[in-house]
Enzyme design. Structure first.
Site, PDB file in Angstrom:
ATOM      1  N   ASP A   1      -1.386   7.287  10.224  1.00  0.00           N
ATOM      2  CA  ASP A   1      -2.181   6.330  10.998  1.00  0.00           C
ATOM      3  C   ASP A   1      -1.291   5.359  11.766  1.00  0.00           C
ATOM      4  O   ASP A   1      -1.761   4.330  12.235  1.00  0.00           O
ATOM      5  CB  ASP A   1      -3.129   5.545  10.084  1.00  0.00           C
TER       6      ASP A   1
ATOM      7  N   SER B   1       0.808  -1.219   0.000  1.00  0.00           N
ATOM      8  CA  SER B   1       0.000   0.000   0.000  1.00  0.00           C
ATOM      9  C   SER B   1       0.842   1.270   0.000  1.00  0.00           C
ATOM     10  O   SER B   1       0.396   2.312  -0.489  1.00  0.00           O
ATOM     11  CB  SER B   1      -0.930   0.015   1.230  1.00  0.00           C
TER      12      SER B   1
ATOM     13  N   HIS C   1       1.062   4.373   7.466  1.00  0.00           N
ATOM     14  CA  HIS C   1       1.151   4.981   6.137  1.00  0.00           C
ATOM     15  C   HIS C   1       1.620   6.429   6.239  1.00  0.00           C
ATOM     16  O   HIS C   1       1.368   7.104   7.227  1.00  0.00           O
ATOM     17  CB  HIS C   1      -0.202   4.893   5.426  1.00  0.00           C
TER      18      HIS C   1
END
Length: 241
Positions: free
Chosen positions: A191, A19, A194
């Protein structure tokens, strides 16, 4: 309109990972967009990021993404994995990858890329970033999940990543250690895992000097500047550039 033009090949910077790569053109996770801005009119940035994926998943996928033609056009390849692999086996067996399997999987992907024609010196391993446990635990709670990450464990995967780079002679970016040198490193994470925009800027600052060197042999621009085009012979100016 008759097409008699020769197709212009665009060199590629190939970004591969989880991600953190998938989000590399997002508003905060924008390190890929920063590369694209620096390399405008010189390279295509190919983004192949897959949220939640680990080394075993990506190892299976890479042959479907990187053929010999793409490899021949690739001037830099980043492999940015480990954030998911370092999940606790008991709490998150789906994403967990044992450390030695992680290490071997990186080697296998490097060797595959080289077998397709990507040059060893153009491959860049990026360590997983440091993660901030309290914020990630809260994010997991908010989304009905169990937090299964530990920053010290992530550090062992970062170390393994660097060792693979040393062993196989690839380039490397150690963002984990860079973040851990700062007491307030959580500012780099939105968070706990990320990147914030600051985190993306930090990664870009470490990665860009390597990519800049790897692309230094390329033309300054593909196709001429607008004011260098001969308006009396536009076709000649553009197609014989």
């Amino acid at each position: 309109m008759e097409n008699t033009a020769k197709i212009q090949k665009w060199p590629k910077v190939f970004l591969f990972g989880d991600s953190l790569t998938q989000q590399s053109f997002s508003a905060e996770g924008c390190w890929g967009a920063m590369l694209a801005d620096q390399l405008a009119r010189r390279c295509d940035i190919v983004t192949r990021g897959f949220s939640g994926y680990n080394v075993p998943f990506c190892k299976v996928m890479l042959p479907s993404l990187l053929d010999k033609q793409t490899a021949s056009e690739t001037v830099a390849l980043t492999i940015f994995l480990g954030a998911n692999d370092s999940n606790d086996k008991t709490l998150n067996p789906q994403q967990h990858c044992p450390l030695e399997e992680y290490r071997q999987g990186l080697k296998d992907m490097i060797e595959f890329a080289m077998s397709q024609g990507v040059r060893r010196e153009t491959i860049i391993l990026i360590t997983p970033p440091a993660m901030y446990e309290p914020d990630w635990a809260q994010d997991c709670k908010d989304n009905g999940k169990i937090s299964a990450l530990d920053n010290k464990v992530t550090g062992t995967y970062a170390k393994a990543c660097l060792e693979v780079a040393e062993e196989l002679g690839t380039k490397k970016v150690d963002i984990y250690s860079k973040m851990m040198k700062e007491a307030d490193y959580k500012k780099y994470l939105r968070d706990g895992l990320h990147f914030t925009e600051k985190g993306s800027q930090l990664l870009f600052s470490l990665l860009w000097p390597i990519v800049e060197d790897l692309t230094s042999h390329l033309p300054e621009l593909l196709f001429p500047r607008w004011d260098a085009i001969n308006t009396a012979d536009v076709r000649g100016s553009l197609l014989n550039f």
